[in-house]
Write a protein that holds these residues in place. Structure first.
Motif, PDB file in Angstrom:
ATOM      1  N   ILE A 195     -13.750 -31.200 -13.420  1.00 57.94           N
ATOM      2  CA  ILE A 195     -13.499 -29.927 -12.739  1.00 57.94           C
ATOM      3  C   ILE A 195     -12.009 -29.910 -12.386  1.00 57.94           C
ATOM      4  CG2 ILE A 195     -14.098 -28.420 -10.808  1.00 57.94           C
ATOM      5  CD1 ILE A 195     -16.543 -28.937 -12.559  1.00 57.94           C
ATOM      6  N   CYS A 196     -11.317 -28.881 -12.854  1.00 54.52           N
ATOM      7  CA  CYS A 196      -9.854 -28.899 -12.810  1.00 54.52           C
ATOM      8  C   CYS A 196      -9.300 -27.781 -11.923  1.00 54.52           C
ATOM      9  CB  CYS A 196      -9.323 -28.753 -14.221  1.00 54.52           C
ATOM     10  SG  CYS A 196      -7.617 -29.285 -14.340  1.00 54.52           S
ATOM     11  N   GLY A 252      -9.349 -32.655 -11.452  1.00 47.42           N
ATOM     12  CA  GLY A 252      -7.955 -32.462 -11.872  1.00 47.42           C
ATOM     13  C   GLY A 252      -7.168 -31.651 -10.869  1.00 47.42           C
ATOM     14  N   VAL A 253      -5.909 -32.047 -10.666  1.00 45.04           N
ATOM     15  CA  VAL A 253      -4.964 -31.214  -9.906  1.00 45.04           C
ATOM     16  C   VAL A 253      -3.823 -30.848 -10.846  1.00 45.04           C
ATOM     17  CG1 VAL A 253      -5.507 -32.163  -7.633  1.00 45.04           C
ATOM     18  CG2 VAL A 253      -3.727 -33.231  -9.027  1.00 45.04           C
ATOM     19  N   GLY A 285       0.269 -23.451 -21.759  1.00 45.50           N
ATOM     20  CA  GLY A 285      -0.482 -23.642 -20.516  1.00 45.50           C
ATOM     21  C   GLY A 285      -1.967 -23.405 -20.713  1.00 45.50           C
ATOM     22  N   GLY A 286      -2.764 -23.929 -19.794  1.00 48.51           N
ATOM     23  CA  GLY A 286      -4.211 -23.717 -19.852  1.00 48.51           C
ATOM     24  C   GLY A 286      -4.654 -22.762 -18.769  1.00 48.51           C
ATOM     25  N   GLY A 287      -5.942 -22.839 -18.414  1.00 45.96           N
ATOM     26  CA  GLY A 287      -6.470 -21.956 -17.380  1.00 45.96           C
ATOM     27  C   GLY A 287      -6.570 -20.514 -17.842  1.00 45.96           C
ATOM     28  N   THR A 288      -6.666 -20.312 -19.163  1.00 45.22           N
ATOM     29  CA  THR A 288      -6.670 -18.943 -19.697  1.00 45.22           C
ATOM     30  C   THR A 288      -8.039 -18.285 -19.552  1.00 45.22           C
ATOM     31  OG1 THR A 288      -7.311 -19.682 -21.899  1.00 45.22           O
ATOM     32  CG2 THR A 288      -4.931 -19.534 -21.448  1.00 45.22           C
ATOM     33  N   GLY A 289      -9.092 -19.074 -19.396  1.00 42.11           N
ATOM     34  CA  GLY A 289     -10.439 -18.512 -19.326  1.00 42.11           C
ATOM     35  C   GLY A 289     -10.947 -18.006 -20.671  1.00 42.11           C
ATOM     36  N   ASP A 310     -14.467 -29.515 -19.618  1.00 39.24           N
ATOM     37  CA  ASP A 310     -13.456 -29.321 -18.585  1.00 39.24           C
ATOM     38  C   ASP A 310     -13.388 -27.843 -18.229  1.00 39.24           C
ATOM     39  OD1 ASP A 310     -11.205 -29.595 -17.002  1.00 39.24           O
ATOM     40  OD2 ASP A 310      -9.824 -29.746 -18.679  1.00 39.24           O
ATOM     41  N   VAL A 311     -13.338 -27.541 -16.932  1.00 36.20           N
ATOM     42  CA  VAL A 311     -13.312 -26.137 -16.504  1.00 36.20           C
ATOM     43  C   VAL A 311     -12.350 -25.976 -15.336  1.00 36.20           C
ATOM     44  CG1 VAL A 311     -15.298 -26.470 -14.947  1.00 36.20           C
ATOM     45  CG2 VAL A 311     -14.756 -24.176 -15.780  1.00 36.20           C
ATOM     46  N   ALA A 312     -11.676 -24.836 -15.317  1.00 40.00           N
ATOM     47  CA  ALA A 312     -10.854 -24.483 -14.153  1.00 40.00           C
ATOM     48  C   ALA A 312     -11.284 -23.114 -13.633  1.00 40.00           C
ATOM     49  CB  ALA A 312      -9.373 -24.503 -14.507  1.00 40.00           C
ATOM     50  N   SER A 313     -10.914 -22.039 -14.343  1.00 37.58           N
ATOM     51  CA  SER A 313     -11.163 -20.690 -13.816  1.00 37.58           C
ATOM     52  C   SER A 313     -12.647 -20.316 -13.801  1.00 37.58           C
ATOM     53  CB  SER A 313     -10.367 -19.655 -14.620  1.00 37.58           C
ATOM     54  OG  SER A 313     -10.751 -19.669 -15.976  1.00 37.58           O
ATOM     55  N   GLY A 314     -13.445 -20.947 -14.627  1.00 35.26           N
ATOM     56  CA  GLY A 314     -14.860 -20.558 -14.765  1.00 35.26           C
ATOM     57  C   GLY A 314     -15.747 -20.941 -13.594  1.00 35.26           C
ATOM     58  N   VAL A 315     -15.221 -21.673 -12.615  1.00 39.69           N
ATOM     59  CA  VAL A 315     -16.026 -22.045 -11.438  1.00 39.69           C
ATOM     60  C   VAL A 315     -15.282 -21.672 -10.150  1.00 39.69           C
ATOM     61  CG1 VAL A 315     -17.407 -23.854 -12.539  1.00 39.69           C
ATOM     62  CG2 VAL A 315     -15.160 -24.428 -11.608  1.00 39.69           C
ATOM     63  N   GLU A 316     -14.600 -20.518 -10.194  1.00 41.86           N
ATOM     64  CA  GLU A 316     -13.839 -20.077  -9.012  1.00 41.86           C
ATOM     65  C   GLU A 316     -14.499 -18.860  -8.355  1.00 41.86           C
ATOM     66  OE1 GLU A 316      -9.254 -21.418  -9.845  1.00 41.86           O
ATOM     67  OE2 GLU A 316      -9.879 -19.471 -10.630  1.00 41.86           O
ATOM     68  N   ARG A 317     -14.328 -18.760  -7.004  1.00 45.90           N
ATOM     69  CA  ARG A 317     -14.779 -17.543  -6.305  1.00 45.90           C
ATOM     70  C   ARG A 317     -13.617 -16.581  -6.163  1.00 45.90           C
ATOM     71  NH1 ARG A 317     -13.107 -18.603  -0.942  1.00 45.90           N
ATOM     72  NH2 ARG A 317     -13.019 -20.827  -0.553  1.00 45.90           N
TER      73      ARG A 317
END
Ligand SMILES: O=C(O)c1ccccc1N[C@@H]1O[C@H](COP(=O)(O)O)[C@@H](O)[C@H]1O
Length: 219
Positions: free
Chosen positions: A6-7, A27-28, A136-140, A183-190
């Motif tokens: 989880i990033c 991940g940070v 960069g990542g975090g594109t969703g 690996d996921v970043a934006s997909g588990v955000e509120r």
């Protein structure tokens, strides 16, 4: 069993939620040249990762301009793993690993199978992501999972699948690609930069790990 990272954690409460959900890695994101709500500075990154409990692998996600900058960032944050965005050569990856004694995971785009092949021997694992034009990542955005599955079969390095994963699609992605990790970043955000703790839990469960454990216990 697919490992789960989880990033893009930005605060202690979210880090604890990631650990409580049973993720394998957290991940940070620091020192990246793209605009992202998930970025923290190097001191915050070090503080956050120092809160991780034993057995939770810590990952620094960074986009350094030079290999020396990568080494400096790793020495400040002291993660278990550094996820490296940028056009680094196999020799530069070897240099970063030797200087920091840290596992190095370069990021390749779904569209860059040749680059993945070139980095295969030098990398500790390869992360396949749908990156933006700056790397960069975090594109969703989801990538071509069938192509990623072909690449995963060909590469020696463990493949970590990223890009647009969510609690809803991670089981399909894991079944199609059979990666070492997801690996996921934006997909588990509120909201941008803040994790939805229930979604983090669902993501870990749906990736298959919790289900596998339950079957082992009750069969
Ligand atoms: O998440 C970001 O903002 C980011 C910025 C710069 C480099 C990497 C970043 N994130 C990485 O991208 C993957 C996929 O993100 P998403 O799930 O598609 O939102 C993420 O897991 C991070 O490793």
């Amino acid at each position: 069993m697919v490992r789960v990272k989880i990033c893009g954690v930005t605060n202690g409460a979210d880090l604890r939620a990631v650990a409580d959900a049973g993720a394998d890695a957290v991940g940070v994101i620091s020192e990246v040249s793209v605009d992202t709500p998930r970025e923290v500075d190097l001191a915050q990154a070090a503080d956050l990762l120092s809160m991780a409990p034993p057995l939770l692998t810590t990952v620094l996600v960074t986009m350094p301009e030079t290999p020396e900058d990568a080494v400096d960032a790793v020495r400040t944050v002291t993660p278990d793993v550094v996820q490296l965005h940028g056009e680094f050569s196999p020799e530069e990856i070897g240099y970063i690993r030797a200087e920091t004694e840290t596992k190095v995971v370069p990021v390749v785009d779904y569209d860059e199978p040749d680059r993945a092949r070139k980095l295969d021997e030098a990398a500790d694992a390869l992360l396949v992501d749908s990156t933006d034009e700056d790397g960069g990542g975090g594109t969703g955005k989801t990538g071509d999972w069938t192509a990623a599955a072909d690449l995963r079969r060909e590469l020696v390095s463990p493949v970590i699948l990223a890009g647009g994963l969510t609690p809803e699609n991670v089981a399909d992605a894991a079944a199609t690609v059979e990666p070492f990790g997801v690996d996921v970043a934006s997909g588990v955000e509120r909201s941008p930069g803040a994790k939805d703790h229930a979604a983090v839990s669902r993501f870990v469960r749906n990736a298959g790990r919790a289900l596998g454990e339950a079957e082992e216990v009750y069969e």
